[in-house]
Design an enzyme around this catalytic site. Structure first.
Site, PDB file in Angstrom:
ATOM      1  NE  ARG A 108      -9.683  -3.037  -2.533  1.00  0.00           N
ATOM      2  CZ  ARG A 108      -9.226  -2.130  -1.829  1.00  0.00           C
ATOM      3  NH1 ARG A 108      -8.394  -2.402  -1.372  1.00  0.00           N
ATOM      4  NH2 ARG A 108     -10.107  -1.524  -0.876  1.00  0.00           N
ATOM      5  CG  PHE A 134      -1.736   0.993   1.119  1.00  0.00           C
ATOM      6  CD1 PHE A 134      -2.556   1.155  -0.171  1.00  0.00           C
ATOM      7  CD2 PHE A 134      -1.811   2.364   1.774  1.00  0.00           C
ATOM      8  CE1 PHE A 134      -3.671   1.752  -0.189  1.00  0.00           C
ATOM      9  CE2 PHE A 134      -2.752   3.510   2.033  1.00  0.00           C
ATOM     10  CZ  PHE A 134      -4.237   2.978   1.038  1.00  0.00           C
ATOM     11  CG  ASP A 187      -0.588  -2.172   6.932  1.00  0.00           C
ATOM     12  OD1 ASP A 187      -1.410  -2.631   7.142  1.00  0.00           O
ATOM     13  OD2 ASP A 187       0.042  -1.078   5.874  1.00  0.00           O
ATOM     14  CE1 TYR A 231      -9.988   2.811   6.584  1.00  0.00           C
ATOM     15  CE2 TYR A 231      -8.622   4.110   8.255  1.00  0.00           C
ATOM     16  CZ  TYR A 231      -8.552   3.770   7.589  1.00  0.00           C
ATOM     17  OH  TYR A 231      -7.958   4.146   6.065  1.00  0.00           O
ATOM     18  CE  LYS A 232      -7.618  -0.958   4.681  1.00  0.00           C
ATOM     19  NZ  LYS A 232      -8.354   0.142   3.692  1.00  0.00           N
TER      20      LYS A 232
END
Lengths: 422, 422
Positions: free
Chosen positions: B381, B135, B207, B232-233
Site C-alpha cells: 500500500r 476496516f 467512516d 492521524y492519517k
C-alpha cells in the site's frame, strides 16, 4: 488513630520537613515559584522528565521514526507495558492492567462485562448499587448502559456509606463505588466491602480515580472484580492522560465488553472480518491510543515507583491531620465545616470544607498562589500529595486561608465571577 | 477521466514539481532525509509546528498553568473548537463535529445512536449492512453492539460495492461503510450511496478514516446521518491522535448514545447525579480527553486549511495516475496486481498492489527508505499525500520498487521476518 506527634508551630513544620524521609522526591516535579499546589487530586504537576519525554515522542518517534515507531518504539504494547508498571501500585498482578481510554469508557467496559457475567450466572439480578455522591460520570455511565440495554436494569443509589449493607440484596448484580469520594475524601474499606458484596452474591467494581497513587491499594488481596481509575491525578500523568482498567483473572474471559475494537482482537493485524477477543487484559482495549499523552504517563509512574507506599500513606495522614488541626485552630468561627472523615481508616488524601462562600474563597486563595479547587455545592477541596507537599506548605496554605477569611478579602467581584470550568 | 497530461520521464516529473502550485507546503513538515514517505495514509508526518506545540502544552500549560489551564488554555472546549476547525474539510457545519476518543469508540456512539433512532421509528428493521472488506474494527464494533443488545440485530456483509443495492432492503436499519477502502483505495460516491440508502429507509454512517483530508467531502451536501474518522492519517495529527465524530443536525437530539459521560452533560460542573445530555455535538463527548495528544491535532489542521481541497484532489489523482502508469511501464512481468480502481471517481489517495511476496518486498523498500506499508493478504500500500509528496518522489519510489523486483533483493531472511506490528 492519631498522628505520631502533634505539630503546632511553624517551627514544628520546618522540623517535620527536615526529617521527612521522602522530602527529596519533590525535586522531581516542576512546581512553579510562588505556587502552593493543593490540587494534585485533580491534575498532578509536571515531572521534570515529561518535557524530554514529549520531545522524544514528538520529535524522534513521530518525526523521525514515523510509522516504523509502531515497532521500534513499542507503541502498540504501550497500554499493557504501562499497565504492568502501574500494577504494583494497585496490588494487581502482571497482565491484569491496561492504561487506555478514559475512566468513563473503562467503567463502561467493566460494567458491561460485569452485567454479562451476572446475566449468565444470576439472570434475575437486575440492580446496580452505587452512591448518589459518587463522581457523577460513574452514575451517568450506569444510566447510559441501563437505558441502552432496556432490559429492566435499575440503578439503586445510597445516600451514605452506612446504607450499603441494606442496599445490597438478592436483586443486586453489581456494586460500583468510588474507593475515595471525590468531594469528602471518604475512603471505603475495600477489602471489607468487597467481601460483604461477594457474600451477597454481587460483583464489585471500584473506581480508584481519587485513591490510586495516594493510598495503599490491594485489588488482588481484596479479591475485587473490576477496577478503573485515573492517571492524571495522584499519578501525575499529564492533563487528561489515559485512564486504567484492571480485571480480576477469574473475570477476564468470563464476561464480554461490547467495545470490541481491533486492539482487543486476538490477531489485530490479520485483518479478519470476525472478532475474536485476545487473551487477557488486551481484550479490554478498543482502538488506537493517543501515543503522546500515553507515553507521558510513564514519567509520573517512575517517580511513584521510587517511593514506598507506606511512607506516602504515613505522610499523607500526617499532612491531612495537620491541615485539619490548623484550620480548627486558626480559622475557627468563619463557618468552615469539615466534611472529610477524622478517622484515618476512612480518609483518603484530600481534605474538604464546606462554606457558603466556598467558590469566592477558593478563587481568592488561588489568586494568592494557594491552588486548591472548588466543587459544588460549596466545597473547598485541598489535595494533599506527599510526593511534593511539605508540612510548611500546609502551614502557609492554612495561613493564607485564615487571612482571607479574617480580612474578608474573598468578597470581591472578581472572586464571585464564575469561570467556565470550576 | 484521465490526468491533464502524461508524465513519462524523470524530467517530466521534475517539471511537474516545479509547476506544482502547492509544492511549498511540504516545507511545513519534518520529512527525514533519505526517506520517501508513502505511508501518510497510516500515520502522517510531523508538522514542524508540533514540537513547539508539545512544548507549550507540556511545559507552559501543564507545568506552569497547572489546573488553571482548564480555563486559561481552553482545554475543556478543545474537542469542539478543533471540531469546528475540522468541519470545512468534511463539508460539515459549525457545532456538528468533535475531535475526541478513537474512531472505534466514535463509531460505537454513532451506531448506538442510529439504532436507537431506528428503534423509535422503524422497530422492525434489525439489519446493519456493511462490507466484509471494511476496516475490521468497524465490523468488530458492530458485532460488539449486536451481541450486547441481544435483541435480534444482525450484521449483513457485502463482498463487493456492486452488491450494496440488493443488500439494503426493508429490514435494514443502518448502513455503515468506509468512504475509502483501507486496502484497495476504492472510494464510494458518498452522495449517491447516501441517497439510495435513504430511499430504502435506512440510516447512513460513513467512516472517513481513509478519506478525510485526502479527498473532497461534503457530509451536509450528501445529507449523511453520522460520520467518524481519523486525524492521524491524512490530517497529520500525530500518533494515535484523537478521532472525530460528526452528527447530522436532525439526528443530534433524536438518538441517544450510551457512553453518556460527564463531558456530555448539560451542566458538567454542577455535579448532578442524573444525566442530562448537552445540546448539540457535546452530548457525544464522554470523559476527560488526552490534552497533549489532542492539542497536537491543531498543527496538522492548520496546514490542511491553508490549501484548497480541489488542488489536493487534482494533485492526488495526478500522482496516483503517475504511480500506476510507472508501475505498469517499469515493473511489468513481476507479478504486481493493481487493486486500486482506475476510475478517478472511485479512487481515494492511495494505490495498492497485491503480490504473493508483498510482505518481503515492502520490507525491502522500507530498508531503502521508501516507506509504504503492508496489509494482509499480500497488499503493498502506498499512500499518496499531495501535501508533501511530489512527482519526482513517485518516480524514485517506483524506481526503487523496480530495482528490488528486478534484482530479487527482497528475497532475504531479514525481509521475511515478521515484525510484531505489520
Amino acid at each position: 488513630m492519631t498522628t505520631s506527634r502533634t505539630l503546632e508551630t511553624f517551627e514544628d513544620c520546618l522540623r517535620a520537613d527536615a526529617e521527612d524521609p521522602i522530602r527529596a522526591i519533590r525535586d522531581e516535579f516542576d512546581l512553579p515559584v510562588g505556587v502552593l499546589y493543593f490540587d494534585g487530586n485533580s491534575l498532578g504537576p509536571r515531572p521534570h522528565s515529561a518535557s524530554a519525554c514529549a520531545e522524544r515522542v514528538v520529535h524522534e518517534e513521530w518525526g523521525t521514526g514515523l510509522i516504523r515507531s509502531w515497532n521500534t518504539a513499542g507503541w502498540f504494547d504501550l497500554p499493557v507495558r504501562l499497565g504492568d508498571k502501574l500494577a504494583p501500585l494497585l496490588g494487581a498482578g502482571q497482565g491484569q492492567v491496561a492504561v487506555t481510554d478514559s475512566t468513563s469508557i473503562n467503567l463502561f467496559k467493566c460494567l458491561a462485562a460485569a452485567l454479562s457475567i451476572a446475566k449468565q450466572t444470576q439472570p434475575a439480578r437486575r440492580v446496580i448499587v452505587s452512591e448518589r455522591d459518587n463522581f457523577p460520570t460513574d452514575l451517568y455511565i450506569a444510566e447510559g448502559i441501563i437505558g441502552f440495554l432496556d432490559s429492566g436494569y435499575e440503578l439503586r443509589l445510597i445516600d451514605d456509606p452506612a446504607e450499603l449493607s441494606s442496599a445490597v440484596d438478592a436483586d443486586t448484580a453489581v456494586v460500583m463505588l468510588s474507593h475515595a469520594n471525590y468531594r469528602t475524601g471518604y475512603l471505603y474499606d475495600m477489602s471489607a466491602v468487597t467481601t460483604e458484596v461477594h457474600e451477597r452474591g454481587a460483583l464489585m467494581i471500584w473506581d480508584l480515580a481519587h485513591s490510586a497513587g495516594a493510598v495503599p491499594i490491594d485489588l488482588v488481596g481484596a479479591d475485587a472484580d473490576f477496577a478503573v481509575g485515573c492517571t492524571y491525578k495522584y499519578l501525575n500523568g499529564g492533563p487528561g492522560s489515559p485512564a486504567f482498567i484492571w480485571v480480576n483473572e477469574r473475570n477476564m474471559h468470563a464476561g464480554r465488553q461490547p467495545l470490541s475494537g481491533w486492539w482487543g482482537h486476538a490477531r489485530p493485524f490479520a485483518m479478519e472480518p470476525g472478532y475474536e477477543a485476545h487473551e487477557g487484559i488486551r481484550r479490554f482495549l478498543i482502538g488506537t491510543q493517543p501515543i503522546t499523552a500515553l507515553s507521558l504517563v510513564e514519567c509520573g509512574l517512575e517517580i511513584a515507583l521510587r517511593v514506598d507506599m507506606s511512607d506516602i500513606r504515613q505522610k499523607s495522614l500526617a499532612l491531612t491531620d495537620l491541615f485539619i488541626a490548623l484550620v480548627e485552630q486558626h480559622c475557627a468561627g468563619f463557618g468552615l465545616e469539615l466534611i472529610t472523615p477524622l478517622e484515618h481508616e476512612h480518609r483518603a488524601s484530600h481534605v474538604s470544607f464546606v462554606h457558603p462562600e466556598g467558590y469566592s474563597i477558593m478563587k481568592a486563595l488561588i489568586a494568592r498562589g494557594v491552588i486548591g479547587d472548588y466543587r459544588e455545592p460549596g466545597v473547598l477541596r485541598f489535595g494533599v500529595t506527599p510526593l511534593y507537599i511539605g508540612y510548611v506548605d500546609v502551614w502557609n496554605a492554612v495561613d493564607a486561608l485564615r487571612d482571607i477569611l479574617e480580612s474578608g478579602s474573598w468578597d470581591r467581584p472578581e472572586f464571585r465571577e464564575r469561570d467556565a470550568v470550576t
